[in-house]
Design a protein around this motif. Sequence first.
Motif, short mmCIF file in Angstrom:
data_model
loop_
_atom_site.label_atom_id
_atom_site.label_comp_id
_atom_site.label_asym_id
_atom_site.label_seq_id
_atom_site.Cartn_x
_atom_site.Cartn_y
_atom_site.Cartn_z
N MET A 17 0.84 -1.21 0.00
CA MET A 17 0.00 0.00 0.00
C MET A 17 0.87 1.25 0.00
SD MET A 17 -3.04 1.23 -0.04
CE MET A 17 -3.97 2.70 0.37
N SER A 18 2.00 1.20 0.75
CA SER A 18 2.87 2.36 0.85
C SER A 18 3.54 2.68 -0.47
CB SER A 18 3.92 2.14 1.95
OG SER A 18 4.71 1.01 1.64
N GLU A 19 3.64 1.64 -1.36
CA GLU A 19 4.25 1.89 -2.66
C GLU A 19 3.31 2.66 -3.58
OE1 GLU A 19 5.41 -1.84 -4.23
OE2 GLU A 19 6.93 -2.24 -2.71
N ILE A 20 2.01 2.59 -3.28
CA ILE A 20 1.02 3.28 -4.10
C ILE A 20 0.63 4.62 -3.48
CG2 ILE A 20 -1.28 3.11 -5.12
CD1 ILE A 20 -1.01 0.09 -5.01
N LEU A 21 0.54 4.64 -2.16
CA LEU A 21 0.08 5.84 -1.46
C LEU A 21 0.74 5.95 -0.10
CD1 LEU A 21 -1.98 8.20 -1.15
CD2 LEU A 21 -3.57 6.53 -0.20
N ASP A 22 1.28 7.12 0.17
CA ASP A 22 1.87 7.41 1.48
C ASP A 22 0.78 8.02 2.35
OD1 ASP A 22 3.22 8.37 3.70
OD2 ASP A 22 5.00 8.95 2.56
N ALA A 23 0.16 7.17 3.19
CA ALA A 23 -0.98 7.61 4.00
C ALA A 23 -0.58 8.70 4.99
CB ALA A 23 -1.56 6.41 4.75
N ARG A 24 0.61 8.61 5.53
CA ARG A 24 1.06 9.63 6.50
C ARG A 24 1.20 10.99 5.84
NH1 ARG A 24 6.06 8.15 10.28
NH2 ARG A 24 4.49 6.60 10.89
N LEU A 25 1.78 11.01 4.65
CA LEU A 25 1.93 12.27 3.92
C LEU A 25 0.57 12.80 3.50
CD1 LEU A 25 3.73 14.40 2.60
CD2 LEU A 25 3.87 12.92 0.58
N LEU A 26 -0.33 11.90 3.10
CA LEU A 26 -1.69 12.30 2.74
C LEU A 26 -2.38 13.02 3.89
CD1 LEU A 26 -4.29 12.22 0.99
CD2 LEU A 26 -4.69 9.92 1.88
N ALA A 27 -2.30 12.43 5.08
CA ALA A 27 -2.93 13.02 6.26
C ALA A 27 -2.27 14.36 6.62
CB ALA A 27 -2.83 12.07 7.45
N SER A 28 -0.96 14.43 6.51
CA SER A 28 -0.23 15.65 6.85
C SER A 28 -0.60 16.80 5.92
CB SER A 28 1.27 15.39 6.79
OG SER A 28 1.99 16.56 7.11
N PHE B 172 5.64 20.99 0.70
CA PHE B 172 5.40 19.55 0.69
C PHE B 172 5.99 18.91 -0.57
CE2 PHE B 172 1.89 20.28 3.81
CZ PHE B 172 2.34 19.40 4.78
N VAL B 173 5.83 19.57 -1.71
CA VAL B 173 6.37 19.04 -2.96
C VAL B 173 7.90 19.01 -2.90
CG1 VAL B 173 6.65 19.51 -5.44
CG2 VAL B 173 4.41 19.74 -4.37
N LYS B 174 8.49 20.07 -2.35
CA LYS B 174 9.95 20.16 -2.27
C LYS B 174 10.52 19.10 -1.32
CE LYS B 174 13.63 23.59 -1.65
NZ LYS B 174 13.93 25.01 -1.32
N GLN B 175 9.78 18.80 -0.24
CA GLN B 175 10.25 17.85 0.76
C GLN B 175 10.02 16.39 0.36
OE1 GLN B 175 8.30 19.05 4.38
NE2 GLN B 175 9.82 20.62 4.86
N SER B 176 9.14 16.15 -0.60
CA SER B 176 8.85 14.78 -1.03
C SER B 176 10.05 14.21 -1.78
CB SER B 176 7.61 14.74 -1.91
OG SER B 176 7.85 15.40 -3.15
N ASP B 177 10.11 12.87 -1.82
CA ASP B 177 11.24 12.23 -2.49
C ASP B 177 11.01 12.02 -3.98
OD1 ASP B 177 9.40 10.19 -2.57
OD2 ASP B 177 10.39 8.98 -1.03
N GLY B 178 9.87 12.51 -4.47
CA GLY B 178 9.60 12.41 -5.91
C GLY B 178 9.01 11.08 -6.35
N SER B 179 8.69 10.22 -5.39
CA SER B 179 8.12 8.92 -5.73
C SER B 179 6.65 9.06 -6.11
CB SER B 179 8.25 7.96 -4.55
OG SER B 179 7.50 8.42 -3.45
N ALA C 221 4.20 7.38 -4.91
CA ALA C 221 3.38 7.33 -3.69
C ALA C 221 3.23 8.73 -3.09
CB ALA C 221 4.00 6.38 -2.67
N ASP C 222 4.31 9.51 -3.09
CA ASP C 222 4.26 10.87 -2.55
C ASP C 222 3.38 11.77 -3.41
OD1 ASP C 222 5.86 10.06 -0.54
OD2 ASP C 222 7.59 11.32 -1.04
N TRP C 223 3.55 11.67 -4.72
CA TRP C 223 2.75 12.49 -5.63
C TRP C 223 1.27 12.17 -5.52
CZ3 TRP C 223 3.95 16.87 -7.81
CH2 TRP C 223 5.27 17.18 -8.08
#
Length: 207
Positions: free
Chosen positions: A1-12, A133-140, A142-144
């Motif tokens: 699931m984390s490979e498709i969606l980062d739930a923690r980042l989504l909530a943040s 948030f975009v700048k801090q993401s790793d570009g994966s 899941a983050d997008w």
Amino acid sequence: MSEILDARLLASVFITLFVIMDPPGTVPIFLGLTGSMTRKQRNKAAWQAVAVALGVIVSFALFGQSILSYMHISLAALQASGGLLLLLVAMELLTGKMEEAQASANDKVNVALVPLGTPLLAGPGAIVATMVFVKQSDGSAADWVAIALAVVAVHVCLWLAMRFANVIHRVLKDSGVILVTRIAGLLLAAIAVQLIADAVTAFVQAA
């Protein structure tokens, strides 16, 4: 699931943008800006404002840093300009000039685009937060996906808040809307002054 969606980042991202854009808090300002409109016009203004806000947020998320760097504009300058524009709108709400302008210009003045869509909804705070948030993401992927879903979810909340503002309008009647408009103008003025103060602080710290 984390490979498709980062739930923690989504909530943040969702919680941060929800607090900044404040869907419940937009209702009195929305009623004040659309007080002279019919129910159909108010519904149209709601989705137009949300569409504009979403477009601005997405644009700055994708190209914001490049645009500001190219034009040599700092985030503090963007914040100050948004605060000044909101202050002008607040003064019109407090003095009743907004209703007069709407009554005389009618459909020629589309408050759904400015100031409602931007800088009220898609203001400096929301723009800067999204860019961070975009700048801090790793570009994966899941983050997008997480950032995209959070942005869309907040805008859905904004649309629901404004869409059902008609119910509030029926309860308050015209006199109640005028009262809410004045209160909204006072609150909006405070928000504008805070934006300008934060921008000045940022300028001083950068000097």
